[in-house]
Motif scaffolding. Structure first.
Motif, PDB file in Angstrom:
ATOM      1  N   ASP A 413      -0.520   7.840  80.413  1.00 35.52           N
ATOM      2  CA  ASP A 413      -0.690   6.874  79.328  1.00 35.52           C
ATOM      3  C   ASP A 413       0.139   7.265  78.106  1.00 35.52           C
ATOM      4  N   LYS A 414      -0.081   6.495  77.030  1.00 33.46           N
ATOM      5  CA  LYS A 414       0.616   6.684  75.756  1.00 33.46           C
ATOM      6  C   LYS A 414       2.130   6.610  75.891  1.00 33.46           C
ATOM      7  N   TYR A 415       2.598   5.676  76.698  1.00 34.87           N
ATOM      8  CA  TYR A 415       4.031   5.456  76.843  1.00 34.87           C
ATOM      9  C   TYR A 415       4.577   4.755  75.598  1.00 34.87           C
ATOM     10  N   LEU A 416       5.813   5.087  75.245  1.00 31.26           N
ATOM     11  CA  LEU A 416       6.575   4.285  74.298  1.00 31.26           C
ATOM     12  C   LEU A 416       7.282   3.196  75.103  1.00 31.26           C
ATOM     13  N   LEU A 417       7.318   1.974  74.574  1.00 30.08           N
ATOM     14  CA  LEU A 417       7.896   0.848  75.312  1.00 30.08           C
ATOM     15  C   LEU A 417       8.851   0.069  74.416  1.00 30.08           C
ATOM     16  N   PHE A 418      10.086  -0.103  74.900  1.00 28.87           N
ATOM     17  CA  PHE A 418      11.080  -0.904  74.198  1.00 28.87           C
ATOM     18  C   PHE A 418      11.577  -2.003  75.129  1.00 28.87           C
ATOM     19  N   GLY A 419      11.652  -3.233  74.603  1.00 27.46           N
ATOM     20  CA  GLY A 419      12.206  -4.336  75.367  1.00 27.46           C
ATOM     21  C   GLY A 419      13.136  -5.151  74.491  1.00 27.46           C
ATOM     22  N   MET A 420      14.266  -5.558  75.053  1.00 34.17           N
ATOM     23  CA  MET A 420      15.233  -6.363  74.310  1.00 34.17           C
ATOM     24  C   MET A 420      15.578  -7.614  75.093  1.00 34.17           C
ATOM     25  N   SER A 421      15.664  -8.752  74.393  1.00 32.06           N
ATOM     26  CA  SER A 421      16.079 -10.017  74.974  1.00 32.06           C
ATOM     27  C   SER A 421      15.142 -10.379  76.128  1.00 32.06           C
ATOM     28  N   TRP A 439       1.314   3.173  74.115  1.00 33.93           N
ATOM     29  CA  TRP A 439       0.873   3.620  72.801  1.00 33.93           C
ATOM     30  C   TRP A 439       1.635   2.915  71.677  1.00 33.93           C
ATOM     31  N   ALA A 440       2.940   2.728  71.837  1.00 36.39           N
ATOM     32  CA  ALA A 440       3.753   2.060  70.813  1.00 36.39           C
ATOM     33  C   ALA A 440       4.765   1.164  71.500  1.00 36.39           C
ATOM     34  N   ILE A 441       4.881  -0.085  71.024  1.00 37.61           N
ATOM     35  CA  ILE A 441       5.717  -1.094  71.663  1.00 37.61           C
ATOM     36  C   ILE A 441       6.645  -1.722  70.639  1.00 37.61           C
ATOM     37  N   ASN A 442       7.935  -1.768  70.963  1.00 35.39           N
ATOM     38  CA  ASN A 442       8.910  -2.499  70.150  1.00 35.39           C
ATOM     39  C   ASN A 442       9.542  -3.583  71.009  1.00 35.39           C
ATOM     40  N   CYS A 459      -2.743  -0.761  70.761  1.00 32.19           N
ATOM     41  CA  CYS A 459      -1.394  -0.189  70.695  1.00 32.19           C
ATOM     42  C   CYS A 459      -0.770  -0.469  69.333  1.00 32.19           C
ATOM     43  N   LEU A 460       0.212   0.341  68.958  1.00 32.63           N
ATOM     44  CA  LEU A 460       1.030   0.080  67.779  1.00 32.63           C
ATOM     45  C   LEU A 460       2.162  -0.857  68.186  1.00 32.63           C
ATOM     46  N   TRP A 461       2.494  -1.804  67.311  1.00 25.71           N
ATOM     47  CA  TRP A 461       3.499  -2.800  67.641  1.00 25.71           C
ATOM     48  C   TRP A 461       4.571  -2.889  66.554  1.00 25.71           C
ATOM     49  N   LEU A 462       5.797  -3.101  66.992  1.00 34.92           N
ATOM     50  CA  LEU A 462       6.915  -3.428  66.114  1.00 34.92           C
ATOM     51  C   LEU A 462       7.641  -4.608  66.736  1.00 34.92           C
ATOM     52  N   PHE A 513       8.991   4.838  66.495  1.00 34.78           N
ATOM     53  CA  PHE A 513       8.599   5.694  67.613  1.00 34.78           C
ATOM     54  C   PHE A 513       8.302   7.115  67.140  1.00 34.78           C
ATOM     55  N   GLU A 514       9.071   7.596  66.164  1.00 36.67           N
ATOM     56  CA  GLU A 514       8.786   8.929  65.608  1.00 36.67           C
ATOM     57  C   GLU A 514       7.380   8.951  64.995  1.00 36.67           C
TER      58      GLU A 514
END
Length: 622
Positions: A413-421, A439-442, A459-462, A513-514
């Motif tokens: 768990d607690k993955y950082l996740l980034f998605g574009m387009s 854990w944190a999603i952008n 989760c934390l979101w951006l 993410f930091e």
């Protein structure tokens, strides 16, 4: 001390260099297979050596070439050496040029010697440096045909040669460099052994990246050592320790020559202690029984480890890329290379992961949906179809990742996740369905959204968009809906940004993410409330996502409540601020629609297959 020459070829970039050296340009040819040889030389009043890098057939250099050439120019200046760049134009290049190129490059040795003698008015020894596969072909032909003309050489990247020349006589000291995971590794090693059989003092260097600055630094020191007529020393390729000449003569494959003990120690650091290539794992999740494309999962485990037990976490990302070979190649990129101003999102992810010792997970993004409509804009039937489709994808993804976790000791768990387009549309739908994994999603420049759920607030979101992106209004609506549910969420839509990446958005994501990593000890169980982590209560600064201004929290009333974004750290506030010079001096953007060509061949991958969970079949895609 002998005078020596190193010829550096294939690039004419005098604008890069501003040293106090005389510049001269001239051409020679034709000669045999060489139609034209163009030289550009730099020399000072006192020259103890001249530096030479061999060419490829008139290819245009890329940015990395320019950096490398500048390094050699500084090296030549610092050590009172002249410098020559030469670019050849061949009369013809036979179809087998990448295999047996001796006929194609016949005449290069003679024309190089002629150019050197013409410029420096003396017959001097020459250092040769071949920096890639084609330039290495020139080099190997020259040292075989005229070995007495050269003091030393380096073949940096012979792995693409299928039929290396058969050496017939002893050659000067030189270095054979090959990447440790190259498909031509065995061929390069056989070539090295063939040189050793001629009683030549050769150096073998198997390293993770032939284009590493560390390799170039080593080569430069090696050449300087050769100028001092060194006594030489033999080393074991596996341990790095000195061995006797008798041992070396009886074990050609596992021993190497170095000019002196100091160079030997530098060589051992690279050869024995060089960082291992990451392991790339592939797992396929079968969805054919539901009439949907399979999901391909790709996991990068750093440092050549066989499992992920030593990593600090997982960074997951998905973009618009769906092709298997491209995804594997992206994960195979070398994070050791100096960062460019603009990089693909995949390279940015790898750099962040390397900094924090994170495994990297990416995947294909199958499925069809209306990319321009949010969940609340769809008809009931269409919404049901999309929900069923993504329920299947999310459940299949979850099961496949769970099996990767079990098999390779990956954190759960607690993955950082980034998605574009397209990847942003996929990523946020996945996170809303499987929030316990993240854990944190952008999500960046998404043009359609599902409705936020209560579970997603764990989760934390951006959410980042662009002033000119067609999905801006949809992104605003998603952000507002999340805020109403109490999500810890940030929103940013920089001025002048369209459907693309840009350095200021990269900075915000990395700072986000930091921050997430710095507070990852916060729990995500059903009883926890993390909404205060990004809130007015916990903020140091407040940003205005319309005007882009930032104020300290005690001046929050200067920003309309509906435009406020709460920034909990100095780093986030610094990244939020839009530089006044951004419109005029920021680097060009990388568009998600660009063609991305990656030249690194994919390493061998471990393949697994897993069946998708049994869920009701969705209505066929539109």
């Amino acid at each position: 001390m002998k005078t020596a020459i190193l010829l550096i070829a294939n690039l004419f970039c005098s604008s890069l260099f501003c040293f106090a050296q005389k510049t001269d340009s001239f051409s020679l040819g034709p000669d045999k297979q060489i139609k034209l040889a163009q030289f550009q030389a730099w020399k000072s009043d006192s020259v103890k050596a001249v530096l030479v890098i061999t060419p490829s057939f008139g290819e245009n250099p890329n940015n990395n070439d320019r950096v490398e050439i500048k390094e050699w120019k500084e090296y030549a200046h610092d050590h009172n050496m002249g410098l020559i760049f030469v670019d050849f134009t061949a009369n013809s290049i036979p179809p087998q040029a990448k295999g047996d190129v001796l006929n194609a490059i016949e005449g290069t040795s003679e024309i190089v010697k002629q150019g050197v003698n013409q410029e420096f008015k003396t017959d001097v020894p020459i250092f040769l440096y071949g920096r890639n596969d084609q330039s290495t072909q020139y080099l190997l032909s020259m040292i075989d045909s005229n070995p007495d003309s050269f003091m030393g050489w380096c073949s940096n990247g012979p792995e693409f040669l299928k039929n290396l020349p058969s050496l017939t006589k002893a050659t000067p000291p030189g270095i054979v460099v090959c990447t440790t995971d190259s498909i031509r590794y065995d061929d390069a090693l056989k070539f090295f052994i063939s040189g050793r059989k001629t009683k030549s003092n050769w150096t073998w260097l198997g390293y993770r990246s032939i284009d590493s600055p560390k390799i170039r630094d080593f080569v430069r020191q090696y050449f300087l050592a050769l100028l001092d007529s060194p006594p030489g020393q033999w080393r074991n390729n596996n341990t790095g320790q000195p061995v006797s000449a008798d041992v070396a003569n009886n074990d050609l494959e596992n021993t190497t020559w170095v000019p002196n003990p100091s160079i030997g120690d530098s060589w051992a650091t690279l050869q024995v202690s060089n960082p291992k290539k990451p392991i790339i794992i592939e797992k396929e999740v079968d969805l054919s029984g539901h009439g949907l494309p399979n999901i391909q999962l790709y996991l990068r485990i750093p440092n050549g480890a066989q499992d992920a037990s030593g990593v600090n976490g997982v960074l997951a990302y998905c973009t618009w890329t769906r092709e298997r070979d491209t995804l594997i190649q992206q994960l195979s990129n070398d994070t050791e290379q100096p960062a460019e101003k603009i990089e693909l999102p995949s390279v940015q992810m790898l750099r962040f992961a390397a900094k924090h010792n994170l495994a990297v997970l990416t995947w294909s993004t199958p499925g069809k949906w209306n990319v321009d409509e949010n969940g609340d804009q769809l008809s009931e039937k269409d919404k049901l179809d999309v929900d069923r489709q993504f329920d299947l994808f999310a459940a299949a993804w979850e099961q496949g990742v769970s099996q990767l976790c079990d098999q390779y000791k990956l954190p759960q768990d607690k993955y950082l996740l980034f998605g574009m387009s397209r990847g942003a549309q996929w990523a946020h739908r996945l996170a809303l369905r499987n929030p316990s994994r993240f854990w944190a999603i952008n999500v960046h420049v998404s043009s359609s959204y599902d409705e936020p759920t209560e579970a997603g607030k764990k989760c934390l979101w951006l959410v980042t968009s662009g002033e000119l992106d067609k999905g801006l209004e949809d992104s605003k609506r998603f952000y507002a809906s999340c805020e109403k549910l109490g999500y810890p969420i940030l929103f940013k839509a920089p001025n002048g940004l369209g459907h693309e990446m840009r350095s200021d958005v990269d900075a915000i994501r990395d700072a986000f993410f930091e921050y997430a990593l710095s507070i990852e000890n916060q729990t995500q169980n059903a009883d926890s409330d993390i909404s205060d982590l990004i809130s007015l209560k916990n903020a140091k600064y407040v940003g205005d996502y319309v005007s882009q201004k930032v104020v300290t929290v005690d001046h929050a009333d200067e920003i309309k409540t509906e435009n406020q974004v709460y920034l909990p750290t100095d780093a986030l506030a610094d990244a939020w601020r839009t530089p006044s010079s951004l419109d005029s001096s920021s680097p060009p953007s990388v568009s998600s629609s660009s063609t991305n060509t990656l030249v690194n061949p994919p390493p061998p991958s471990s393949s697994n297959s897993v069946n998708a969970p049994a869920l009701p079949s969705p209505t066929p895609d539109k």
